[in-house]
Design a protein around this motif. Structure first.
Motif, PDB file in Angstrom:
ATOM      1  N   HIS A  72       0.813  -1.217   0.000  1.00 49.49           N
ATOM      2  CA  HIS A  72       0.000   0.000   0.000  1.00 49.49           C
ATOM      3  C   HIS A  72       0.847   1.268   0.000  1.00 49.49           C
ATOM      4  O   HIS A  72       2.027   1.237   0.344  1.00 49.49           O
ATOM      5  CB  HIS A  72      -0.936   0.007   1.211  1.00 49.49           C
ATOM      6  N   GLY A  73       0.202   2.353  -0.384  1.00 53.67           N
ATOM      7  CA  GLY A  73       0.888   3.640  -0.420  1.00 53.67           C
ATOM      8  C   GLY A  73       1.008   4.288   0.935  1.00 53.67           C
ATOM      9  O   GLY A  73       1.892   5.113   1.157  1.00 53.67           O
ATOM     10  N   ASN A  89       5.833   5.109  -2.431  1.00 55.77           N
ATOM     11  CA  ASN A  89       5.192   3.829  -2.125  1.00 55.77           C
ATOM     12  C   ASN A  89       4.248   3.408  -3.241  1.00 55.77           C
ATOM     13  O   ASN A  89       4.173   2.226  -3.607  1.00 55.77           O
ATOM     14  CB  ASN A  89       4.413   3.933  -0.812  1.00 55.77           C
ATOM     15  N   HIS A  90       3.493   4.361  -3.782  1.00 50.80           N
ATOM     16  CA  HIS A  90       2.566   4.062  -4.867  1.00 50.80           C
ATOM     17  C   HIS A  90       3.299   3.519  -6.096  1.00 50.80           C
ATOM     18  O   HIS A  90       2.836   2.573  -6.740  1.00 50.80           O
ATOM     19  CB  HIS A  90       1.779   5.312  -5.262  1.00 50.80           C
ATOM     20  N   ARG A  91       4.422   4.125  -6.424  1.00 45.61           N
ATOM     21  CA  ARG A  91       5.173   3.658  -7.599  1.00 45.61           C
ATOM     22  C   ARG A  91       5.605   2.214  -7.426  1.00 45.61           C
ATOM     23  O   ARG A  91       5.485   1.397  -8.350  1.00 45.61           O
ATOM     24  CB  ARG A  91       6.385   4.565  -7.841  1.00 45.61           C
ATOM     25  N   ARG A  93       4.278   0.016  -5.331  1.00 43.18           N
ATOM     26  CA  ARG A  93       3.072  -0.801  -5.244  1.00 43.18           C
ATOM     27  C   ARG A  93       2.580  -1.184  -6.635  1.00 43.18           C
ATOM     28  O   ARG A  93       2.263  -2.353  -6.909  1.00 43.18           O
ATOM     29  CB  ARG A  93       1.985  -0.022  -4.496  1.00 43.18           C
ATOM     30  N   ARG A  94       2.534  -0.220  -7.525  1.00 41.35           N
ATOM     31  CA  ARG A  94       2.030  -0.495  -8.871  1.00 41.35           C
ATOM     32  C   ARG A  94       3.009  -1.349  -9.657  1.00 41.35           C
ATOM     33  O   ARG A  94       2.608  -2.166 -10.497  1.00 41.35           O
ATOM     34  CB  ARG A  94       1.730   0.808  -9.598  1.00 41.35           C
ATOM     35  N   TYR A 132      -4.739  10.905  -2.453  1.00 39.70           N
ATOM     36  CA  TYR A 132      -4.093   9.587  -2.435  1.00 39.70           C
ATOM     37  C   TYR A 132      -4.173   8.940  -3.816  1.00 39.70           C
ATOM     38  O   TYR A 132      -3.190   8.395  -4.320  1.00 39.70           O
ATOM     39  CB  TYR A 132      -4.794   8.714  -1.397  1.00 39.70           C
ATOM     40  N   SER A 133      -5.331   9.020  -4.444  1.00 40.49           N
ATOM     41  CA  SER A 133      -5.502   8.464  -5.789  1.00 40.49           C
ATOM     42  C   SER A 133      -4.668   9.237  -6.800  1.00 40.49           C
ATOM     43  O   SER A 133      -4.079   8.649  -7.719  1.00 40.49           O
ATOM     44  CB  SER A 133      -6.980   8.492  -6.187  1.00 40.49           C
ATOM     45  N   SER A 136      -1.113   8.224  -7.113  1.00 39.09           N
ATOM     46  CA  SER A 136      -0.907   6.987  -7.865  1.00 39.09           C
ATOM     47  C   SER A 136      -1.317   7.161  -9.323  1.00 39.09           C
ATOM     48  O   SER A 136      -1.508   6.183 -10.038  1.00 39.09           O
ATOM     49  CB  SER A 136      -1.697   5.830  -7.245  1.00 39.09           C
ATOM     50  N   ASP A 171      -6.062   0.032  -2.834  1.00 40.34           N
ATOM     51  CA  ASP A 171      -4.711  -0.423  -2.512  1.00 40.34           C
ATOM     52  C   ASP A 171      -4.589  -1.878  -2.955  1.00 40.34           C
ATOM     53  O   ASP A 171      -5.435  -2.383  -3.688  1.00 40.34           O
ATOM     54  CB  ASP A 171      -4.417  -0.267  -1.018  1.00 40.34           C
ATOM     55  N   THR A 379       5.929  -3.312   1.085  1.00 40.18           N
ATOM     56  CA  THR A 379       5.661  -2.512  -0.115  1.00 40.18           C
ATOM     57  C   THR A 379       6.942  -2.086  -0.805  1.00 40.18           C
ATOM     58  O   THR A 379       7.038  -2.112  -2.037  1.00 40.18           O
ATOM     59  CB  THR A 379       4.826  -1.272   0.247  1.00 40.18           C
TER      60      THR A 379
END
Length: 522
Positions: A72-73, A89-91, A93-94, A132-133, A136, A171, A379
């Motif tokens: 998760h981010g 974290n998002h990068r 995670r994806r 948050y969205s 990402s 997430d 993550t």
């Protein structure tokens, strides 16, 4: 099915591994096979180093298999203004969900209930999930506000009394034990020599420098040694214990925080997880996981022996009490509990509550040259492996090229495949009379990816291996044999808790454990 029909050459394989570990000098010896150790072993092997990795217990046998199972981010990090960390974290995670382990990392909607008198208002939470969205790049849709009725359809146990609105975002989640085993396999496939249940008895030194370790194989009691140009201490909660083997006067470098979780049966399938605000900064999770509901976590200082960490009655009271802030009481009946577990977060030393301590990686070098690393989370575990490799470059003579490309940017974990495609193959590509149940097929596809076809081949050759370990769960006996022969499972818990989902479902009966033990020892 009898164990005698499924004999293993595992003892010979372990003996061969010990011989490999004792032969020559490794560039790097990694002590500890949790998140950090496996990531560094994978990274360093991809970079061309000769790597050995050992663990006194099972791979990911402690904290690394006792997480909240999230990739998760970090929504709560926005509360402290750490926007850059969330974006990083998002990068990762994806990347894990799309390129590295899409067969193991699964998308999951998350809901944040907003109650009258709660710590957060609807406008604030709506803005938070939108940001948050955005961080990402809206890759999983746009964060938004839902009505209580809409949210109840996704999370049937959601408490609606006093519920004003619900913030929704996205997430990912995973089975941390399977992620760990697949990462160990990736490192081994790339050339690392790995052995679990191998305890370090002492460190080897040459002219005051740490140059290896003396170990004991806990399976058969044999002693052996490993020589290495550099030793990395990645033993998690035991990091300071190993530092004191290098330097008895070494001061503590970390502190520990206990995180406990409960697993409960749920009468209705949940399609979304809950992030339940406890106060302004803390949250409690209720996450659909393996057909159950995962609740937690706690965050309290721990000062005992890491080997003794476990869930105590006060943990159960706290987790159920916090969950009740957002979940109806019938879903929190203690009789629904199938399993509980606890792990230890390794945090930087310093003052203040553990809940406010930074979740960062601590890297230090001892007077004997041993590098110690602790902290981190699932993550960003690949990123941490890369960062530690950079530290190795700075402090050692290990041959790392200056222009070395990032070895793990697009390298997938073993089994990379669409679970849907693998499920269809498992169901369709079967001879009459040997077709797998669709539930079993889906379970294998989402825990092994394309490697599930190897399990299907085992069942085709010996149909009795397709029998379910317990009639109430999707795991089959082929997984135990596969865990023994190809995934380093030695003990019953290795197989039932960390290679399969039998234990977390509360299905490891005395009969199941006895049959598993017989298979492992065959």
């Amino acid at each position: 099915m009898t164990a005698s029909t499924h004999r293993s050459d595992a003892p010979a394989v372990r003996a061969h591994t010990r011989e490999e570990l004792a032969r020559g000098t490794f560039d790097l010896l990694v002590i500890g096979g949790g998140i950090l150790g496996t990531s560094v072993a994978w990274t360093a092997t991809q970079a061309g180093l000769r790597v050995a990795m050992v663990d006194a217990g099972d791979f990911a046998g402690a904290t690394s298999s006792a997480s909240s199972k999230l990739v998760h981010g970090g929504l709560r990090y926005l509360q402290t203004g750490n926007v850059r960390l969330v974006a990083e974290n998002h990068r990762e995670r994806r990347s894990l969900a799309s390129d590295v382990a899409p067969h193991l990392v699964n998308h999951r909607p998350f809901l944040v209930p907003i109650y009258s008198g709660g710590p957060h208002g609807a406008a604030k939470m709506g803005a938070g999930v939108f940001l948050y969205s955005a961080l990402s790049a809206f890759g999983d849709g746009m964060g938004r506000l839902l009505s209580p009725l809409q949210a109840k359809r996704l999370a049937p146990g959601l408490r609606t009394e006093g519920l004003k609105s619900v913030a929704a975002y996205s997430d990912h989640q995973m089975n941390d034990s399977r992620m760990a085993v697949m990462t160990v396999r990736a490192a081994a496939d790339a050339g690392a020599v790995v052995l679990n249940h191998a305890e370090v008895l002492g460190l080897r030194t040459t002219r005051g420098r740490v140059t290896g370790a003396d170990l004991r194989d806990r399976v058969n009691g044999e002693d052996f040694g490993i020589d290495a140009r550099l030793v990395l201490n990645a033993t998690g909660p035991w990091v300071d214990h190993l530092r004191r083997l290098e330097d008895p006067a070494a001061a503590p470098s970390v502190r520990l925080s206990k995180g406990a979780h409960l697993v409960l049966r749920t009468p209705d399938p949940w399609r979304a997880a809950l992030t339940i605000p406890v106060d302004k900064y803390r949250v409690s999770f209720a996450i659909p996981w393996e057909g159950h509901l995962l609740l937690g976590t706690t965050d309290e200082a721990f000062e005992g022996d890491p080997a003794d960490v476990g869930v105590v009655p006060s943990d159960v009271d706290q987790i159920l009490g916090e969950a009740a802030l957002g979940i109806d009481a019938p879903y929190l009946d203690r009789d629904r509990m199938t399993y509980s577990f606890a792990g230890l977060r390794v945090l930087p030393g310093g003052p203040g509550d553990t809940s406010s301590a930074k979740r960062e990686t601590v890297v230090s070098q001892g007077r004997g040259g041993m590098l110690s690393v602790a902290g981190g989370k699932w993550t960003t575990y690949r990123h941490i492996g890369r960062a530690v490799l950079e530290e190795l470059r700075k402090v050692s003579a290990v041959p790392l090229s200056e222009d070395m490309a990032d070895p793990l940017r697009t390298v997938p974990l073993p089994g990379l495949a669409s679970p849907d495609a693998v499920t269809q193959r498992l169901i369709i590509d079967r001879e009459p009379g040997t077709r797998l149940d669709p539930l079993v097929a889906r379970h294998l596809a989402s825990h092994y990816g394309s490697l599930a076809m190897d399990l299907a081949a085992m069942v085709r050759a010996e149909p009795e291996l397709g029998e379910r370990i317990h009639p109430d769960g999707p795991d089959i006996w082929a997984q135990v044999v596969f865990a023994r022969d190809r995934e380093w499972a030695v003990t019953v818990d290795d197989a039932l808790r960390r290679r399969t989902t039998v234990t977390v479902r509360g299905l490891d009966t005395a009969e199941v454990r006895e049959r598993t033990k017989a298979l492992l020892e065959a």
